[in-house]
Design a protein around this motif. Sequence first.
Motif, PDB file in Angstrom:
ATOM      1  N   PRO A  48       0.908  -1.310  -0.079  1.00 50.63           N
ATOM      2  CA  PRO A  48       0.137   0.160  -0.015  1.00 50.63           C
ATOM      3  C   PRO A  48       0.925   1.035  -0.032  1.00 50.63           C
ATOM      4  N   PHE A  49       0.518   2.314  -0.797  1.00 47.79           N
ATOM      5  CA  PHE A  49       1.255   3.586  -0.989  1.00 47.79           C
ATOM      6  C   PHE A  49       0.291   4.676  -0.978  1.00 47.79           C
ATOM      7  N   ALA A  50       0.964   5.653  -0.023  1.00 43.06           N
ATOM      8  CA  ALA A  50       0.245   6.816   0.206  1.00 43.06           C
ATOM      9  C   ALA A  50       0.723   8.053  -0.971  1.00 43.06           C
ATOM     10  N   ASN A  51      -0.047   8.184  -2.003  1.00 41.42           N
ATOM     11  CA  ASN A  51       0.482   9.014  -3.104  1.00 41.42           C
ATOM     12  C   ASN A  51       0.837  10.411  -2.550  1.00 41.42           C
ATOM     13  N   ASN A  52       0.276  10.914  -1.661  1.00 41.78           N
ATOM     14  CA  ASN A  52       0.599  12.251  -1.216  1.00 41.78           C
ATOM     15  C   ASN A  52       1.871  12.553  -0.223  1.00 41.78           C
ATOM     16  N   ALA A  53       2.312  11.151   0.107  1.00 41.49           N
ATOM     17  CA  ALA A  53       3.359  11.184   1.156  1.00 41.49           C
ATOM     18  C   ALA A  53       4.749  11.652   0.677  1.00 41.49           C
ATOM     19  N   PRO A  54       5.196  11.628  -0.352  1.00 42.30           N
ATOM     20  CA  PRO A  54       6.663  12.194  -0.973  1.00 42.30           C
ATOM     21  C   PRO A  54       6.729  13.798  -0.791  1.00 42.30           C
ATOM     22  N   PHE A  55       7.678  14.309  -0.477  1.00 41.86           N
ATOM     23  CA  PHE A  55       7.851  15.679  -0.633  1.00 41.86           C
ATOM     24  C   PHE A  55       7.362  16.489  -1.811  1.00 41.86           C
ATOM     25  N   ASN A  56       7.692  15.591  -2.835  1.00 46.45           N
ATOM     26  CA  ASN A  56       7.757  16.105  -4.182  1.00 46.45           C
ATOM     27  C   ASN A  56       6.486  15.912  -4.824  1.00 46.45           C
ATOM     28  N   SER A  57       5.380  15.321  -4.048  1.00 41.97           N
ATOM     29  CA  SER A  57       4.199  14.578  -4.686  1.00 41.97           C
ATOM     30  C   SER A  57       3.631  15.888  -5.362  1.00 41.97           C
ATOM     31  N   PHE A 127       3.517  13.838   6.950  1.00 42.98           N
ATOM     32  CA  PHE A 127       2.120  13.572   7.514  1.00 42.98           C
ATOM     33  C   PHE A 127       1.115  14.959   7.332  1.00 42.98           C
ATOM     34  N   SER A 128      -0.252  14.830   7.480  1.00 44.16           N
ATOM     35  CA  SER A 128      -1.067  15.887   7.507  1.00 44.16           C
ATOM     36  C   SER A 128      -2.563  15.550   8.044  1.00 44.16           C
ATOM     37  N   LYS A 129      -2.649  16.088   9.145  1.00 45.08           N
ATOM     38  CA  LYS A 129      -3.894  15.827   9.822  1.00 45.08           C
ATOM     39  C   LYS A 129      -5.095  15.937   8.800  1.00 45.08           C
ATOM     40  N   GLY A 130      -5.995  15.070   8.652  1.00 38.91           N
ATOM     41  CA  GLY A 130      -7.126  14.998   7.665  1.00 38.91           C
ATOM     42  C   GLY A 130      -6.856  15.128   6.461  1.00 38.91           C
ATOM     43  N   GLY A 131      -5.647  14.649   6.184  1.00 40.08           N
ATOM     44  CA  GLY A 131      -5.195  14.388   4.770  1.00 40.08           C
ATOM     45  C   GLY A 131      -5.346  12.897   4.335  1.00 40.08           C
ATOM     46  N   GLY A 132      -6.204  12.063   4.707  1.00 38.08           N
ATOM     47  CA  GLY A 132      -6.457  10.750   4.470  1.00 38.08           C
ATOM     48  C   GLY A 132      -5.158   9.935   4.881  1.00 38.08           C
ATOM     49  N   ASP A 133      -4.723   9.208   3.803  1.00 33.12           N
ATOM     50  CA  ASP A 133      -3.314   8.288   4.055  1.00 33.12           C
ATOM     51  C   ASP A 133      -2.212   8.695   4.533  1.00 33.12           C
ATOM     52  N   VAL A 134      -2.171  10.273   4.418  1.00 36.92           N
ATOM     53  CA  VAL A 134      -1.087  10.712   5.218  1.00 36.92           C
ATOM     54  C   VAL A 134      -1.502  11.212   6.622  1.00 36.92           C
ATOM     55  N   SER A 135      -2.518  11.095   7.215  1.00 35.80           N
ATOM     56  CA  SER A 135      -2.860  11.381   8.491  1.00 35.80           C
ATOM     57  C   SER A 135      -2.961  10.107   9.486  1.00 35.80           C
ATOM     58  N   LEU A 180       5.128  14.452  12.141  1.00 41.69           N
ATOM     59  CA  LEU A 180       4.818  13.280  13.013  1.00 41.69           C
ATOM     60  C   LEU A 180       3.729  13.400  13.978  1.00 41.69           C
ATOM     61  N   ASP A 181       3.593  14.738  14.602  1.00 41.46           N
ATOM     62  CA  ASP A 181       2.396  14.920  15.426  1.00 41.46           C
ATOM     63  C   ASP A 181       1.291  14.806  14.850  1.00 41.46           C
ATOM     64  N   GLU A 182       1.037  14.843  13.675  1.00 45.62           N
ATOM     65  CA  GLU A 182      -0.180  14.901  12.845  1.00 45.62           C
ATOM     66  C   GLU A 182      -0.554  13.438  12.510  1.00 45.62           C
ATOM     67  N   CYS A 183      -0.115  12.455  12.871  1.00 48.28           N
ATOM     68  CA  CYS A 183      -0.301  11.018  12.882  1.00 48.28           C
ATOM     69  C   CYS A 183      -1.426  11.024  13.703  1.00 48.28           C
ATOM     70  N   GLU A 184      -2.667  10.161  13.566  1.00 46.35           N
ATOM     71  CA  GLU A 184      -3.594  10.371  14.357  1.00 46.35           C
ATOM     72  C   GLU A 184      -3.658   9.464  15.459  1.00 46.35           C
ATOM     73  N   ASN A 185      -2.671   8.227  15.567  1.00 50.52           N
ATOM     74  CA  ASN A 185      -2.770   7.420  16.631  1.00 50.52           C
ATOM     75  C   ASN A 185      -1.569   7.236  17.338  1.00 50.52           C
ATOM     76  N   ASP A 186      -1.642   7.624  18.692  1.00 51.02           N
ATOM     77  CA  ASP A 186      -0.459   7.820  19.377  1.00 51.02           C
ATOM     78  C   ASP A 186       0.344   6.681  19.543  1.00 51.02           C
ATOM     79  N   LYS A 187      -0.095   5.645  19.440  1.00 58.00           N
ATOM     80  CA  LYS A 187       0.376   3.995  19.529  1.00 58.00           C
ATOM     81  C   LYS A 187       1.218   3.702  18.248  1.00 58.00           C
ATOM     82  N   ASP A 188       0.756   4.310  17.240  1.00 60.63           N
ATOM     83  CA  ASP A 188       1.298   4.211  16.019  1.00 60.63           C
ATOM     84  C   ASP A 188       2.526   5.145  16.036  1.00 60.63           C
TER      85      ASP A 188
END
Length: 356
Positions: A48-57, A127-135, A180-188
């Motif tokens: 599985p790949f998050a298309n918007n993850a790379p800095f140059n997406s 990471f981006s909060k509310g950004g789908g795969d990148v959140s 990284l703080d915008e990742c939704e799950n603290d355990k992750d």
Amino acid sequence: MSNLEWPGGSSKQYRDIHINADAKAQLGDIYHQDTYHINRKDPLNLLPFANNAPFNSFDRQHEPACLPNTRVELLQEIYNWADGKYGQDERCIFWLNGLAGTGKSTISRTVAHRYNEQKRLGASFFFSKGGGDVSYAAKFFTSLAVQLAFSVPSLRQYICEQLESGSGSHRSYIIVVDALDECENDKDVRTILQLLAEARSLTTARLRVFLTSRPEVPIRHSIRLIPQAEHEDFILQNIPLAIVNHDIFLFLEYNLGTIGREWSLGANWPGEVVLRQLILYACGLFIWAATACRFIREGRQFARRRLDTPENSKLGVSLAPVNVTMSFFRLLYPLVILLDSDDGGELCCGVNDAVH
């Protein structure tokens, strides 16, 4: 999905990937979804790949990097760490932490762009909060694995072998993880830091992780669990205000100068005195300066009006902070930046109309 995702197994499988770093990075300046050309039979197609993850997406192509002559000392310190200068070889993680609006993501993009140009960027995940795969962290490691397989060709066979069931150089590769703080799950978040810290145990290549976040408790706690000798920490708020203000001055001078040229507002618009006043109101926050520039730019042909004030025109200089519009804007900008550009512009225009 809250658990870290790897087809056919748990996240522990990441620990078994071996690295041979005799390779070249191949990502272009702008990443497109089909950049990797993964065919259906390729084992990488399972990841599985998050298309918007790379800095140059593609969706991030208009996001800025640091302007020339800004953040000079900080960037040099990061580059010295990344290049292993001054005996910093053992510190595989550089944690840049700072409050909201202090410019962490812009610095991350600058670092990623530099090492991408040098063919030394292994992977990036913004990471981006509310950004789908990148959140979420579900596609974090799999997205890094796909990028590493293409940026470090000698890694590809090991990643594919791991999916289906050397000798290396001492060249180092950089992994950039932003917000990284915008990742939704603290355990992750804790799991990500635990696994990234294991990069120090690799013997076939050197991986260095440049990480940015706000100083949230789960991140601070996890960083403290890593031996101090193995990570570098930098707090943005510790940069002297004079240096920050200098950088903000250059930022405002460049962006407002561009607006002035676009709308023929004069070669000297808005002038150094106005810039100095705006710096005072920014209070060291790049996000205030960026949002102020966006507010003025969206005025288009009325850009001058959004900065000038009739009551101060007789002084021969415009003092934006005196303007009621800008005063309202200064109070409302945290709300504005949470909206998309269209809604934010409408809100700014509404405030502008209400006070004129």
